[in-house]
Design an enzyme around this catalytic site. Structure first.
Site, PDB file in Angstrom:
ATOM      1  N   ARG A  24     -13.394  -5.320 -18.503  1.00 52.66           N
ATOM      2  CA  ARG A  24     -14.612  -5.026 -17.757  1.00 52.66           C
ATOM      3  C   ARG A  24     -15.815  -5.151 -18.690  1.00 52.66           C
ATOM      4  O   ARG A  24     -15.727  -4.860 -19.890  1.00 52.66           O
ATOM      5  CB  ARG A  24     -14.568  -3.604 -17.173  1.00 52.66           C
ATOM      6  CG  ARG A  24     -13.648  -3.454 -15.970  1.00 52.66           C
ATOM      7  CD  ARG A  24     -14.196  -4.179 -14.752  1.00 52.66           C
ATOM      8  NE  ARG A  24     -13.342  -4.037 -13.585  1.00 52.66           N
ATOM      9  CZ  ARG A  24     -12.384  -4.876 -13.246  1.00 52.66           C
ATOM     10  NH1 ARG A  24     -12.130  -5.925 -14.015  1.00 52.66           N
ATOM     11  NH2 ARG A  24     -11.669  -4.687 -12.152  1.00 52.66           N
ATOM     12  N   HIS A  64     -15.739 -14.502 -14.815  1.00 56.85           N
ATOM     13  CA  HIS A  64     -14.861 -13.471 -14.254  1.00 56.85           C
ATOM     14  C   HIS A  64     -13.799 -14.105 -13.351  1.00 56.85           C
ATOM     15  O   HIS A  64     -13.643 -13.749 -12.185  1.00 56.85           O
ATOM     16  CB  HIS A  64     -15.655 -12.413 -13.470  1.00 56.85           C
ATOM     17  CG  HIS A  64     -14.885 -11.131 -13.307  1.00 56.85           C
ATOM     18  ND1 HIS A  64     -15.502  -9.912 -13.099  1.00 56.85           N
ATOM     19  CD2 HIS A  64     -13.557 -10.858 -13.323  1.00 56.85           C
ATOM     20  CE1 HIS A  64     -14.587  -8.956 -12.989  1.00 56.85           C
ATOM     21  NE2 HIS A  64     -13.401  -9.519 -13.127  1.00 56.85           N
TER      22      HIS A  64
END
Length: 309
Positions: A224, A272
């Site tokens: 993250r 991502h």
């Protein structure tokens, strides 16, 4: 009973179709269409707009469509007593393992450097490294981290892992707890972050941690964006302590156009997409939990709210 799908990436229809194909009788709605909010018992979500979960008075399950759930805890308006589930998907783990392997091999063989040289018409051979010459350290040995570690061992890498509690994985040197973090870092040449994002791990990739790694260590963050202190990474790269970084996650996504990561020659970026939930693989476990809700049975892959994962 009904399911509402809440996400902002244009994939609602695909998920809706996949659910209906497996169970045509199920009631599934997009949060963007008119729907009976009082009938909703499960919310299937991914990075939902904050405040949307509070609209459902009879919600009995918040089902994350991915492995991460930190974004749910970031929503102060989300119900605090409603069970949360997450995806445990073999494809997510194998895709992540392949991504990490590709990044490491590209760095060992100087592919990113050669791409930059190609743009400048610069013919400049560089010394490369071999698999057996480097030690990979994986922070976080959950489903994704454990499989990544196992696969790297199969390829002949020296692999070590660090986690909150001790994990036993064949061929992987295990470190655990705060007292063993420094020795883990001191011998890690490629650091892979696969930790869950919790208050304890937020900002863990910072200047202090980088300085405990060997000089010219390489950072791979596929967990993250909140794990990384951006300014500290830039400082460690510019000072020459770190040789480079591969990033798949960021504090803000998409990454703003003026962010210094875009232009930094030592940073390799992906949007991502290292590991993405596959509807055909995930839908069965969503429907299994939906049936369990209706029968008042224990949910699968339930998140521990205290731990945050």
């Amino acid at each position: 009973m009904a399911i509402v799908i809440i996400r902002q990436d244009g994939k609602i229809d695909a998920w809706k179709k996949a659910l209906k194909e497996r169970n045509p009788s199920i009631e599934v709605y997009s949060y963007l269409e008119e729907h009976p909010k009082e009938s909703i018992t499960m919310a299937l979500i991914w990075k939902h707009p904050k405040g949307t979960l509070a609209q459902y008075p009879n919600l009995k399950c918040i089902a994350s469509a991915g492995a991460g759930v930190d974004y749910i805890f970031d929503d102060s308006t989300a119900p605090t007593n409603t069970p949360i589930t997450r995806v445990v998907d073999p494809y997510l783990a194998s895709d992540m393992s392949e991504h990490v392997l590709a990044v490491i091999l590209a760095e060992l063989k100087n592919f990113n450097t050669y791409k930059l040289q190609q743009v400048d018409h610069n013919w400049n051979p560089k010394e490369y490294r071999r698999i057996q010459d480097v030690t990979i350290g994986i922070m976080g040995l959950g489903e994704l981290g454990a499989l990544t570690a196992k696969n790297l061992v199969k390829y002949g890498f020296q692999v070590q892992g660090w986690s909150r509690s001790k994990k036993e994985i064949e061929g992987v040197q295990a470190f655990a707890g705060q007292e063993q973090l420094d020795p883990f870092l001191n011998s890690t040449e490629f650091l892979v972050c696969l930790l869950p994002l919790t208050p304890q791990t937020e900002g863990i990739l910072n200047r202090s941690l980088f300085l405990k790694l060997p000089k010219n260590a390489y950072i791979i963050n596929v967990a993250r964006g909140g794990h990384m202190v951006d300014e500290d990474l830039l400082h460690a790269l510019d000072s020459g302590h770190l040789s480079g970084a591969s990033l798949d996650v960021y504090h803000e996504e998409p990454l703003p156009g003026d962010h210094p990561f875009w232009q930094h020659p030592k940073i390799f970026m992906t949007p991502h997409y290292a590991s993405v939930s596959d509807t055909h693989s995930v839908v069965p476990q969503i429907l299994e939990n939906y049936e369990r809700l209706g029968n008042n049975r224990e949910l699968l892959n339930k998140v521990n709210r205290t731990k945050g994962y």
